[in-house]
Write a protein that holds these residues in place. Structure first.
Motif, PDB file in Angstrom:
ATOM      1  N   SER A  25       0.851  -1.193   0.000  1.00  0.00           N
ATOM      2  CA  SER A  25       0.000   0.000   0.000  1.00  0.00           C
ATOM      3  C   SER A  25       0.884   1.241   0.000  1.00  0.00           C
ATOM      4  N   ARG A  26       0.259   2.392  -0.177  1.00  0.00           N
ATOM      5  CA  ARG A  26       0.982   3.664  -0.254  1.00  0.00           C
ATOM      6  C   ARG A  26       0.789   4.482   1.004  1.00  0.00           C
ATOM      7  N   LEU A  73      -6.960  -4.647  -4.037  1.00  0.00           N
ATOM      8  CA  LEU A  73      -8.048  -4.742  -3.069  1.00  0.00           C
ATOM      9  C   LEU A  73      -8.281  -3.361  -2.475  1.00  0.00           C
ATOM     10  N   CYS A  74      -9.529  -2.948  -2.345  1.00  0.00           N
ATOM     11  CA  CYS A  74      -9.878  -1.719  -1.646  1.00  0.00           C
ATOM     12  C   CYS A  74     -10.419  -2.145  -0.288  1.00  0.00           C
ATOM     13  N   LEU A  75      -9.693  -1.781   0.795  1.00  0.00           N
ATOM     14  CA  LEU A  75     -10.033  -2.224   2.144  1.00  0.00           C
ATOM     15  C   LEU A  75     -10.363  -1.038   3.049  1.00  0.00           C
ATOM     16  N   TYR A  76     -11.143  -1.314   4.077  1.00  0.00           N
ATOM     17  CA  TYR A  76     -11.484  -0.314   5.084  1.00  0.00           C
ATOM     18  C   TYR A  76     -11.415  -0.991   6.449  1.00  0.00           C
ATOM     19  N   ASP A  77     -10.672  -0.396   7.376  1.00  0.00           N
ATOM     20  CA  ASP A  77     -10.505  -0.952   8.715  1.00  0.00           C
ATOM     21  C   ASP A  77     -11.865  -0.982   9.418  1.00  0.00           C
ATOM     22  N   ALA A  78     -12.307  -2.168   9.801  1.00  0.00           N
ATOM     23  CA  ALA A  78     -13.637  -2.333  10.389  1.00  0.00           C
ATOM     24  C   ALA A  78     -13.756  -1.727  11.787  1.00  0.00           C
ATOM     25  N   ARG A  79     -12.641  -1.291  12.389  1.00  0.00           N
ATOM     26  CA  ARG A  79     -12.710  -0.620  13.696  1.00  0.00           C
ATOM     27  C   ARG A  79     -13.270   0.786  13.580  1.00  0.00           C
ATOM     28  N   HIS A  80     -13.192   1.366  12.395  1.00  0.00           N
ATOM     29  CA  HIS A  80     -13.605   2.753  12.210  1.00  0.00           C
ATOM     30  C   HIS A  80     -15.087   2.844  11.892  1.00  0.00           C
ATOM     31  N   PRO A  81     -15.708   3.945  12.292  1.00  0.00           N
ATOM     32  CA  PRO A  81     -17.131   4.125  11.974  1.00  0.00           C
ATOM     33  C   PRO A  81     -17.342   4.308  10.469  1.00  0.00           C
ATOM     34  N   TRP A  82     -18.530   4.004  10.043  1.00  0.00           N
ATOM     35  CA  TRP A  82     -18.921   4.156   8.641  1.00  0.00           C
ATOM     36  C   TRP A  82     -19.802   5.372   8.546  1.00  0.00           C
ATOM     37  N   PRO A  83     -19.762   6.183   7.541  1.00  0.00           N
ATOM     38  CA  PRO A  83     -18.929   6.099   6.348  1.00  0.00           C
ATOM     39  C   PRO A  83     -17.542   6.696   6.585  1.00  0.00           C
ATOM     40  N   PRO A  84     -16.612   6.430   5.651  1.00  0.00           N
ATOM     41  CA  PRO A  84     -15.258   6.993   5.765  1.00  0.00           C
ATOM     42  C   PRO A  84     -15.299   8.518   5.813  1.00  0.00           C
ATOM     43  N   THR A  85     -14.420   9.093   6.648  1.00  0.00           N
ATOM     44  CA  THR A  85     -14.378  10.547   6.758  1.00  0.00           C
ATOM     45  C   THR A  85     -12.980  11.048   6.421  1.00  0.00           C
ATOM     46  N   VAL A  86     -12.208  11.402   7.427  1.00  0.00           N
ATOM     47  CA  VAL A  86     -10.863  11.919   7.209  1.00  0.00           C
ATOM     48  C   VAL A  86      -9.831  10.897   7.652  1.00  0.00           C
ATOM     49  N   PHE A  87      -8.589  11.052   7.199  1.00  0.00           N
ATOM     50  CA  PHE A  87      -7.514  10.162   7.597  1.00  0.00           C
ATOM     51  C   PHE A  87      -7.428  10.145   9.106  1.00  0.00           C
ATOM     52  N   PRO A  88      -7.282   9.035   9.766  1.00  0.00           N
ATOM     53  CA  PRO A  88      -6.986   7.711   9.262  1.00  0.00           C
ATOM     54  C   PRO A  88      -8.217   6.863   8.950  1.00  0.00           C
ATOM     55  N   GLN A  89      -9.403   7.446   9.040  1.00  0.00           N
ATOM     56  CA  GLN A  89     -10.624   6.689   8.782  1.00  0.00           C
ATOM     57  C   GLN A  89     -10.990   6.745   7.300  1.00  0.00           C
ATOM     58  N   ARG A  90     -10.061   6.264   6.479  1.00  0.00           N
ATOM     59  CA  ARG A  90     -10.232   6.246   5.030  1.00  0.00           C
ATOM     60  C   ARG A  90      -9.934   4.843   4.509  1.00  0.00           C
ATOM     61  N   PRO A  91     -10.522   4.473   3.375  1.00  0.00           N
ATOM     62  CA  PRO A  91     -10.141   3.198   2.769  1.00  0.00           C
ATOM     63  C   PRO A  91      -8.710   3.277   2.249  1.00  0.00           C
ATOM     64  N   PHE A  92      -8.135   2.137   1.951  1.00  0.00           N
ATOM     65  CA  PHE A  92      -6.801   2.102   1.357  1.00  0.00           C
ATOM     66  C   PHE A  92      -6.755   0.959   0.358  1.00  0.00           C
ATOM     67  N   THR A  93      -5.787   1.044  -0.521  1.00  0.00           N
ATOM     68  CA  THR A  93      -5.641   0.049  -1.580  1.00  0.00           C
ATOM     69  C   THR A  93      -4.396  -0.784  -1.345  1.00  0.00           C
ATOM     70  N   LEU A  94      -4.544  -2.089  -1.515  1.00  0.00           N
ATOM     71  CA  LEU A  94      -3.397  -3.000  -1.590  1.00  0.00           C
ATOM     72  C   LEU A  94      -3.247  -3.402  -3.045  1.00  0.00           C
ATOM     73  N   ARG A  95      -2.086  -3.140  -3.630  1.00  0.00           N
ATOM     74  CA  ARG A  95      -1.827  -3.513  -5.040  1.00  0.00           C
ATOM     75  C   ARG A  95      -0.801  -4.627  -5.084  1.00  0.00           C
ATOM     76  N   ARG A  96      -1.025  -5.541  -6.018  1.00  0.00           N
ATOM     77  CA  ARG A  96      -0.143  -6.712  -6.185  1.00  0.00           C
ATOM     78  C   ARG A  96       1.271  -6.265  -6.524  1.00  0.00           C
ATOM     79  N   LEU A  97       2.253  -6.818  -5.802  1.00  0.00           N
ATOM     80  CA  LEU A  97       3.663  -6.549  -6.049  1.00  0.00           C
ATOM     81  C   LEU A  97       4.328  -7.666  -6.845  1.00  0.00           C
ATOM     82  N   SER A  98       3.854  -8.893  -6.646  1.00  0.00           N
ATOM     83  CA  SER A  98       4.460 -10.039  -7.331  1.00  0.00           C
ATOM     84  C   SER A  98       3.453 -10.643  -8.308  1.00  0.00           C
ATOM     85  N   PRO A  99       3.971 -11.215  -9.390  1.00  0.00           N
ATOM     86  CA  PRO A  99       3.057 -11.805 -10.380  1.00  0.00           C
ATOM     87  C   PRO A  99       2.327 -13.023  -9.858  1.00  0.00           C
TER      88      PRO A  99
END
Length: 191
Positions: free
Chosen positions: A75-76, A165-191
């Motif tokens: 992730s970034r 994958l677009c993930l959201y930490d389930a500990r945070h309330p919904w809907p996403p607001t400001v960082f750190p309560q934002r979704p994040f992306t995991l992108r494949r590094l290996s084939p």
């Protein structure tokens, strides 16, 4: 039995406690329902989260298994507490509409801003009539877990690998607001 406990862990990981327990088992075929009952956009609209740009929402493009998950992802920045920085999944079992499970290991952001190595078993549920999609990571040797809602995923039609994958930490309330309560992306590094 083990998967019922993991579903409970997904519900317990939410900061909204019992109010979310009912939403964890809410069907996600027409829209993603969050802990507070807020819905993601209707199918056919753009994802509202720039962190997940280009990844179709589960409501727009449902996924019914996690075949192709095995591999390494990254992730970034910025990294929120508990967010994977790099993680490798080894899928052991997956079938349509049912729990998938396997092993994982990787670097995660700790509360004090340092990186921490974690490993253990994971269980993931795809879009199905009984539950919203999510991944629960059980940490070894400590008996703790982290739960993430899977807002969407991107799969390569050529290789069958999950590429993001677009993930959201389930500990945070919904809907996403400001960082750190934002979704994040995991992108494949290996084939």
């Amino acid at each position: 039995m083990r998967h019922a406990l993991l579903l409970s862990a997904l519900a317990a990981a939410c900061s909204c406690g019992a109010a979310h327990a009912a939403d964890v088992s809410t069907p996600a075929l027409t829209g993603l329902t969050g802990p507070a009952g807020a819905e993601a956009p209707v199918p056919g609209t753009a994802a509202p989260w720039p962190e997940c740009a280009g990844i179709p929402l589960a409501s727009d493009m449902p996924f019914y298994d996690y075949e192709g998950l095995s591999g390494s992802y990254g992730s970034r920045m910025p990294f929120a507490e508990g967010q994977p920085i790099t993680v490798t999944f080894a899928l052991l079992h997956s079938q349509p509409y049912a729990w998938s499970d396997g092993n994982y290991s990787g670097l995660f952001m700790a509360a004090n801003g340092t990186m921490r190595w974690r490993y253990g078993k994971f269980a993931a549920v795809p879009v199905n009539p009984a539950a919203s999609p999510g991944i629960v990571l059980q940490t070894d040797p400590l008996p703790s877990s982290a739960a993430f809602m899977v807002l969407g995923l991107l799969k390569s039609s050529g290789t069958g690998h999950i590429t993001a994958l677009c993930l959201y930490d389930a500990r945070h309330p919904w809907p996403p607001t400001v960082f750190p309560q934002r979704p994040f992306t995991l992108r494949r590094l290996s084939p």
